[in-house]
Write a protein that holds these residues in place. Sequence first.
Motif, short mmCIF file in Angstrom:
data_model
loop_
_atom_site.label_atom_id
_atom_site.label_comp_id
_atom_site.label_asym_id
_atom_site.label_seq_id
_atom_site.Cartn_x
_atom_site.Cartn_y
_atom_site.Cartn_z
N THR A 1 0.84 -1.21 0.00
CA THR A 1 0.00 0.00 0.00
C THR A 1 0.87 1.25 0.00
OG1 THR A 1 -1.80 -1.12 1.16
CG2 THR A 1 -1.77 1.28 1.25
N ARG A 2 1.85 1.30 0.90
CA ARG A 2 2.75 2.44 0.96
C ARG A 2 3.61 2.54 -0.30
NH1 ARG A 2 0.79 6.27 4.14
NH2 ARG A 2 1.09 5.92 6.39
N LEU A 3 4.07 1.42 -0.80
CA LEU A 3 4.84 1.41 -2.05
C LEU A 3 4.05 2.06 -3.18
CD1 LEU A 3 6.63 -2.04 -2.64
CD2 LEU A 3 7.67 0.23 -2.65
N GLN A 4 2.80 1.68 -3.27
CA GLN A 4 1.94 2.19 -4.33
C GLN A 4 1.69 3.69 -4.14
OE1 GLN A 4 -1.73 0.01 -4.76
NE2 GLN A 4 -1.94 0.61 -6.91
N GLU A 5 1.48 4.11 -2.90
CA GLU A 5 1.28 5.54 -2.63
C GLU A 5 2.52 6.34 -3.01
OE1 GLU A 5 -1.78 5.17 1.22
OE2 GLU A 5 0.38 5.54 1.51
N LEU A 6 3.68 5.81 -2.71
CA LEU A 6 4.94 6.49 -3.02
C LEU A 6 5.12 6.61 -4.53
CD1 LEU A 6 7.59 7.68 -1.84
CD2 LEU A 6 8.56 5.38 -2.00
N ALA A 7 4.90 5.51 -5.24
CA ALA A 7 5.04 5.52 -6.70
C ALA A 7 4.02 6.46 -7.34
CB ALA A 7 4.89 4.10 -7.25
N ASP A 8 2.79 6.44 -6.85
CA ASP A 8 1.75 7.32 -7.40
C ASP A 8 2.09 8.79 -7.14
OD1 ASP A 8 0.41 5.10 -8.27
OD2 ASP A 8 -1.11 5.12 -6.67
N LEU A 9 2.62 9.08 -5.97
CA LEU A 9 3.04 10.44 -5.66
C LEU A 9 4.08 10.94 -6.66
CD1 LEU A 9 3.27 12.94 -3.76
CD2 LEU A 9 4.93 11.62 -2.42
N LYS B 1 0.35 5.66 -19.11
CA LYS B 1 0.75 4.52 -19.94
C LYS B 1 0.34 3.20 -19.31
CE LYS B 1 4.79 6.70 -22.12
NZ LYS B 1 6.26 6.62 -22.30
N LYS B 2 0.19 2.21 -20.17
CA LYS B 2 0.01 0.85 -19.68
C LYS B 2 1.30 0.44 -18.95
CE LYS B 2 -0.86 -3.88 -21.23
NZ LYS B 2 -0.96 -4.78 -22.41
N ASP B 3 1.19 -0.36 -17.91
CA ASP B 3 2.36 -0.73 -17.10
C ASP B 3 3.05 0.52 -16.56
OD1 ASP B 3 2.07 -3.50 -17.34
OD2 ASP B 3 3.24 -3.58 -19.19
N SER B 4 2.28 1.37 -15.91
CA SER B 4 2.80 2.66 -15.45
C SER B 4 3.96 2.50 -14.46
CB SER B 4 1.68 3.47 -14.80
OG SER B 4 1.09 2.77 -13.71
N TYR B 5 3.92 1.48 -13.61
CA TYR B 5 5.00 1.31 -12.64
C TYR B 5 6.29 0.85 -13.31
CZ TYR B 5 1.20 1.83 -9.32
OH TYR B 5 0.12 2.32 -8.62
N LEU B 6 6.16 0.05 -14.34
CA LEU B 6 7.34 -0.34 -15.12
C LEU B 6 7.93 0.88 -15.82
CD1 LEU B 6 9.19 -2.56 -16.31
CD2 LEU B 6 7.52 -2.78 -18.18
#
Length: 488
Positions: free
Chosen positions: A189-197, A209-214
């Motif tokens: 959850t925190r990982l995702q919040e950090l990446a989204d930030l 983009k598709k595969d936004s975290y990649l």
Amino acid sequence: MPFTLRGDDVCQVTPPTPLPDPYWVAFSPSVAKLIGLELGDNDLPKDPGWLAVLAGNQLHVGTQTFSNPISTVYSGHQFGSWAGQLGDGRAILLGDINQLELQLKGAGRTHYSRMGDGRAVLRSSIREFLCSEAMHALGIPTSRALALVGSKQSVRRETMETAAVCSRVAPSFIRIGHFEHFASLQNVTRLQELADLLMNEFYPECASKKDSYLELFKEISARNAKLVAAWQAVGFCHGVLNSDNISALGLTIDYGPFGFLDHFEIDHICNHSDHGGRYAYHRQPQIMHWNMACLASAMLPLLELEHSAEDSQELLRSALEEFPLTYAKEWQRTFRLKLGLQSEQDDDIQLIERLLQSMHDSKVDFTNFFRSLSNIKKDSKPLAIPQRNEFIDRESIDQWFTDYINRLQSELISDDDRKDLMNRVNPKYILRNHLAQVAIEKAQQDDFSEVDTLFKILSKPFDEQPTFDSYSKPPALDMQRIEVSCSS
């Protein structure tokens, strides 16, 4: 941008510890303008309350109030080994001002200080202030330094020294170590919040983009690949490329035992605490790649939200392989420009590598030699080039100059235009250790004039500045081995 993640597992409210009887040591008017500070006639803040704020003695000045200063938690690998939880041990984020984060380094203990006192000393703070601004002037992505505030408060390191607070500015101080921390706790959850930030504020092209975290991983990796190529091009050695010292925005941060090359040694170690040479000059690209592998491992759970574990690993592995390609392309581009080559030819890389090997063998001054190359013309005679006298193997360097002149003759640009372009990428002035040492020793005697002089010289590193020509010279023999450690 404010660090908007909140919670005891992310950060702790951390009021700065007041610094007794603070005084200005150095100040950057250009950074002040970035954050909208009004300056007086002396190029210091018009409101004297800023001295108290930047010393950590108060949290308000004029209409500006920093109501929620924090220190953040992160983890990381140090010298190749997992160090577990770390965090802002002496850095306190005051808050956001003009869309930039303002951080105090050395303003006292935090929740993450462990056994430390949370203070910084004048010696290392002068180096950080000067190098932050010098790197910016060189065109290299970096955190900036707003001000340096001193005090007579005693701080014990190897010896008794005096305290100082360096105020730093950046769009964000998020590190690879922030990702590693939440990954180590399996807190997706925190990982995702950090990446989204990060994506929302700094990488919006990834979010769509598709595969936004990649895509986010690829962009962070590419920025840091280009960053380390820029370091190599000016002979900058970071000294402590631990994963927790790597910016998620591709900025140079955490100026500790750094150093610029004087005479060229490809395996130069700037940090005398680095006994194995892990962070030597020639290993910096490899280590940055290794740090990106740490980031890839930390971001793996994010990819697994949309892909199988096996597919996620393969996607990141493939993305990680792009780092050396990006680095090599940027390194080649930059060194071509340092040689004044506007076009690309297949033999260029061999030409560059031959030169660097000869410079290493003869310990030629890195900065001055590249700066002097702009004086060579297309009709120059190799045996008449004065730089040849700096090399031990004259036959080898004469052949190199012959090949170099032949290569210049294939360029359409005139000698004068090429000289102008080369002098925009090959600096005349860098923050050499012996120059910093002189400024430090004077400052320790309450004379900050040399800090100011260096600051002004280094703000225009590509200009000739004939009045300060002596500052471009290599150190004398007795100043060549100034030792710099992690102690600060």
